[in-house]
Each structure stands twice: as structure tokens, then as C-alpha cells.
Design a protein around this motif. Sequence first.
Motif, mmCIF file in Angstrom:
data_model
loop_
_atom_site.group_PDB
_atom_site.id
_atom_site.type_symbol
_atom_site.label_atom_id
_atom_site.label_comp_id
_atom_site.label_asym_id
_atom_site.label_seq_id
_atom_site.Cartn_x
_atom_site.Cartn_y
_atom_site.Cartn_z
ATOM 1 N N ARG A 166 9.911 28.901 34.953
ATOM 2 C CA ARG A 166 9.095 28.718 36.144
ATOM 3 C C ARG A 166 9.327 29.836 37.151
ATOM 4 O O ARG A 166 10.447 30.345 37.296
ATOM 5 N N ALA A 167 8.269 30.196 37.865
ATOM 6 C CA ALA A 167 8.360 31.290 38.835
ATOM 7 C C ALA A 167 9.253 30.924 40.014
ATOM 8 O O ALA A 167 9.848 31.800 40.653
ATOM 9 N N ASP A 168 9.390 29.617 40.326
ATOM 10 C CA ASP A 168 10.184 29.226 41.494
ATOM 11 C C ASP A 168 11.670 29.080 41.185
ATOM 12 O O ASP A 168 12.459 28.712 42.060
ATOM 13 N N VAL A 169 12.076 29.353 39.951
ATOM 14 C CA VAL A 169 13.497 29.282 39.585
ATOM 15 C C VAL A 169 14.203 30.541 40.078
ATOM 16 O O VAL A 169 13.674 31.645 39.963
ATOM 17 N N ASP A 170 15.407 30.360 40.660
ATOM 18 C CA ASP A 170 16.220 31.511 41.064
ATOM 19 C C ASP A 170 17.103 31.904 39.872
ATOM 20 O O ASP A 170 18.021 31.159 39.503
ATOM 21 N N VAL B 100 18.135 11.956 40.440
ATOM 22 C CA VAL B 100 18.293 13.221 41.160
ATOM 23 C C VAL B 100 19.000 12.991 42.500
ATOM 24 O O VAL B 100 19.959 13.691 42.845
ATOM 25 N N ALA B 101 18.569 11.993 43.241
ATOM 26 C CA ALA B 101 19.175 11.715 44.545
ATOM 27 C C ALA B 101 20.647 11.318 44.389
ATOM 28 O O ALA B 101 21.517 11.776 45.141
ATOM 29 N N ASP B 102 20.944 10.490 43.392
ATOM 30 C CA ASP B 102 22.322 10.042 43.184
ATOM 31 C C ASP B 102 23.237 11.210 42.828
ATOM 32 O O ASP B 102 24.345 11.323 43.348
ATOM 33 N N LEU B 103 22.748 12.082 41.950
ATOM 34 C CA LEU B 103 23.574 13.224 41.543
ATOM 35 C C LEU B 103 23.751 14.217 42.686
ATOM 36 O O LEU B 103 24.820 14.805 42.850
ATOM 37 N N LYS B 104 22.708 14.411 43.490
ATOM 38 C CA LYS B 104 22.843 15.311 44.636
ATOM 39 C C LYS B 104 23.893 14.801 45.616
ATOM 40 O O LYS B 104 24.701 15.573 46.134
ATOM 41 N N LEU B 105 23.887 13.494 45.843
ATOM 42 C CA LEU B 105 24.873 12.899 46.744
ATOM 43 C C LEU B 105 26.288 13.207 46.255
ATOM 44 O O LEU B 105 27.153 13.647 47.023
ATOM 45 N N VAL B 106 26.512 13.008 44.965
ATOM 46 C CA VAL B 106 27.855 13.185 44.415
ATOM 47 C C VAL B 106 28.224 14.664 44.339
ATOM 48 O O VAL B 106 29.351 15.055 44.655
ATOM 49 N N LEU B 107 27.294 15.512 43.961
ATOM 50 C CA LEU B 107 27.612 16.937 43.870
ATOM 51 C C LEU B 107 27.828 17.552 45.256
ATOM 52 O O LEU B 107 28.677 18.441 45.414
ATOM 53 N N ARG B 108 27.108 17.082 46.256
ATOM 54 C CA ARG B 108 27.368 17.548 47.623
ATOM 55 C C ARG B 108 28.763 17.128 48.079
ATOM 56 O O ARG B 108 29.466 17.894 48.728
ATOM 57 N N LEU B 191 29.884 33.277 44.625
ATOM 58 C CA LEU B 191 28.960 33.161 45.755
ATOM 59 C C LEU B 191 29.318 31.874 46.502
ATOM 60 O O LEU B 191 30.021 31.019 45.962
ATOM 61 N N PRO B 192 28.812 31.723 47.742
ATOM 62 C CA PRO B 192 29.184 30.528 48.516
ATOM 63 C C PRO B 192 28.776 29.221 47.833
ATOM 64 O O PRO B 192 27.715 29.135 47.208
ATOM 65 N N LEU B 193 29.637 28.235 47.955
ATOM 66 C CA LEU B 193 29.410 26.920 47.355
ATOM 67 C C LEU B 193 28.853 26.011 48.447
ATOM 68 O O LEU B 193 29.580 25.578 49.338
ATOM 69 N N THR B 194 27.547 25.749 48.389
ATOM 70 C CA THR B 194 26.861 25.017 49.459
ATOM 71 C C THR B 194 26.132 23.779 48.924
ATOM 72 O O THR B 194 25.958 23.623 47.713
ATOM 73 N N HIS B 195 25.692 22.940 49.855
ATOM 74 C CA HIS B 195 24.879 21.779 49.468
ATOM 75 C C HIS B 195 23.575 22.231 48.805
ATOM 76 O O HIS B 195 23.102 21.611 47.855
ATOM 77 N N ALA B 196 22.987 23.311 49.349
ATOM 78 C CA ALA B 196 21.722 23.807 48.782
ATOM 79 C C ALA B 196 21.922 24.203 47.313
ATOM 80 O O ALA B 196 21.053 23.951 46.462
ATOM 81 N N ASP B 199 22.148 21.110 45.183
ATOM 82 C CA ASP B 199 20.813 20.528 44.993
ATOM 83 C C ASP B 199 20.029 21.265 43.902
ATOM 84 O O ASP B 199 19.373 20.639 43.060
ATOM 85 N N GLU B 200 20.101 22.586 43.918
ATOM 86 C CA GLU B 200 19.356 23.372 42.912
ATOM 87 C C GLU B 200 19.902 23.099 41.516
ATOM 88 O O GLU B 200 19.140 22.967 40.556
ATOM 89 N N ILE B 201 21.223 23.041 41.404
ATOM 90 C CA ILE B 201 21.832 22.778 40.097
ATOM 91 C C ILE B 201 21.341 21.427 39.560
ATOM 92 O O ILE B 201 20.976 21.300 38.383
ATOM 93 N N VAL B 202 21.307 20.415 40.430
ATOM 94 C CA VAL B 202 20.831 19.096 39.994
ATOM 95 C C VAL B 202 19.367 19.182 39.569
ATOM 96 O O VAL B 202 18.988 18.670 38.502
#
Lengths: 213, 213
Positions: A166-170, B100-108, B191-196, B199-202
Motif C-alpha cells: 500500500r502507498a500509505d505504508v511507511d 486493534v484497539a486492545d493491542l494498541k492499548l497494551v503495546l502503548r 529510532l524513538p519508541l513512541t505510541h504512534a 499504533d502503526e505496528i499493530v
Amino acid sequence: MAPTKAPDSSRRSDRSRRAIHDAALALVTEVGYRRTTIEGIAARAGVGKQTIYRWWPSKAAVLMDAFLDLAGRSAEEAGSGEDAPSDEAAQGIPDTGDLVADLKLVLRATVDELNDPVLEAPTRALTAEGIVDAKLGAEFVHKLLDPQLALYVTRLRAAQEAGDVRADVDPRIALELLIGPLMHRWLLRTLPLTHAYADEIVDYAVGGLAPRP
Amino acid sequence: MAPTKAPDSSRRSDRSRRAIHDAALALVTEVGYRRTTIEGIAARAGVGKQTIYRWWPSKAAVLMDAFLDLAGRSAEEAGSGEDAPSDEAAQGIPDTGDLVADLKLVLRATVDELNDPVLEAPTRALTAEGIVDAKLGAEFVHKLLDPQLALYVTRLRAAQEAGDVRADVDPRIALELLIGPLMHRWLLRTLPLTHAYADEIVDYAVGGLAPRP
């Protein structure tokens, strides 16, 4: 005299460098990064301390070069075999148009490298030290890891152009879905690192990057 | 006398344990795992060596307990705040029906823990030593990591039953797409380890595990 002397001197210099690299890798494997010293490397390589200081500013620099040299030799040896995945990996990730197949080839080669007993101990010693020593870790990432990660970015960008990703993937984040699991399993020794594992990681990860129908 | 003495003795024992844990974590942070000794821990905690040997068979065992204690306290503190992701993570991964929401919560929450300065230095020291010392590494994985990974297996199995993850996905491998990238980025400080980032990884990973239309 110069034309006949220069090659001799250059050969001698190559021999010394190789001896220093080997001594550095042997020491870091045997006693760990912190207890490896320039003095110890010089003594083991049979050269004067000054020879080392002439070529390298620090112990970290010697080890980094020794490591690059070792990885290069290991890739060359692998490349001389029937199938040459490591050699291909060193030159870039192949682009046959089949993203899954190309990534499996490279990730399997990475598995082989990580499982190579010659590379394992010095890689672990250097990685472990980089984990607690932020400055050394940054050098390790900059000189050894980032150039490899850049190959994934290139391949994933090509896949985006081909419509396979996908184009939106980093791509810089996406590559971590491939590399992260392998390194995690290798570093923490959670479970065996096998070709079958590499294949599954590629299948799962690429599925998440592919265009949504 | 016993009924009144027992609580005192138990409190004293709790205080000693806490002092030993704190001393062990401080030492491993300051001088690294290898140079941390039972003698050093005892001196710093103000207890006799025999007190430590009575409760733990080895330096590794003291540190493992100290670490579990610290992680537990850190989760408790996080849990006393307004939102309590670490606390939830400690009890299991929530299942609200939205994978997705559950995994984001835990990964954050994992990102927050990895970035917590109190936890960072001892975690790095212990992980680094586990990378070069296979026996310690196996203990670390068995006691600290595997119980956490089991929570992901449970949540991913529930997602399979709910039809959010394909039935042919191996949850024990799939979880590494989530955990591997985070740990890789944290360990190697690429690279910095952030919530964003979490979220992308999830988003990428779950896309690869979802049923194919």
C-alpha cells in the motif's frame, strides 16, 4: 625501488590488519567487550600498540572494522557455494517482482548468518555492549545496521511502485515487522530461529502491507 | 508471644527483602551484571551475606526477583493513575472485541514501560547479560518474558475464535510481529519508541493476520 616495494608493504599491511581484526574478534568473544583492550589486541596480533593507534582511534573502531571484515568474508564464502543468498543480501535485496519470494530469500540468509557460529559470539558481544552503552550502540547502528535496513526500504519502495504494498505504508516502519521478530528471537533465544520461521514472518507481514481489496 | 512477634518479624523480613532488591537493582545499573556480587548487594542493603543466601540460590535469582518486584511496583503506580494500561497488561490483555484497539492499548503501555527511566537501566543490564550468557538468558525468558507472551497467545486465540484472525495463523509466531519490532527498536535504539510507532505496528501486523476476503 618504489614499484616493487609498494606491493610488499601493502601486503604486509593487509596481513597486519587481518591479524588485528582476528585478535579483536577472538578477544571480544572470550572476555567480552569491556575487558578487551588495545594492548590485549596488539599482544595477540603480534603488533605494536602504535600500529593499532595509527589506523584506528578507539577499541570500538577496531571492532567495528573487524566485524565488517568478518561479515564480508562470511558473505563471500556463502557466495562461493551453489546458492548465494548472503552474497545477494550484501549487494541488495533482489527484485524478481515476487516480493514474498525475495523477502524469504533474504530473511533465510539472515537466519543463516545469525546461526553462523563464527559470527555469533562477536555479534552477541558487540550487541550486548551496545544495549548498555548508548554511544557504542549508536555507532553500531549507524555503521552496521542502518546500511542493511536501507536495502529493505529500497525494496519496499519498489514494491509500492509495483502495487504490492500500500502507498500509505511507511517502509522504514514496515521493515521492522520483518527484522524485529528475527532479531528478537535470536537475541533472547526464545525459540529456534529457522527458515520455516522466516517464511511465516514474511507471509504474515506482507499480508499486512498488501493493498486492501 | 508468637502472635505478636510474627507480624513484626514478617515486616522486618519484607523490609530486608525490599532493601536487597533495591541494592541489587542499583548495583546492576551502576556496574553491570557481571561486577554485581552477593557481597556487594549485602553491603549496600545493610544485611549479612547469609541473609541473601538463605532466600536466594544465586545472584541471578536475586536480580530476577528484584526485577519482578520493580515491574510489579511500576505497574501498580501506573495503575493508580487515571488510565491504567500497565495494570491491565499485568492482568492480561483486555478483550473488548476490538482486537486493534486492545493491542494498541497494551503495546502503548509496553512503550511506556520500556521508556520508564527507573526500569530502563536494570532491564538493559539484565537483557545484555542474557544475550551473551545463554543460561541467564533462558532464565530471563522463562521467568519474565514467557508469561507476558502467553497473554498475547490467549488474546490472539480469542481473536481467532471471533473470526478476527485467520485460523491458520500460529499465535505464538504472530505475537512476535507485535513484540519483536518494539524490542528491536528499544534494544538497538534505532529510532524513538513512541505510541504512534506502536499504533502503526499493530495496524500493519493485524492486517497480515486478518482473514483474507
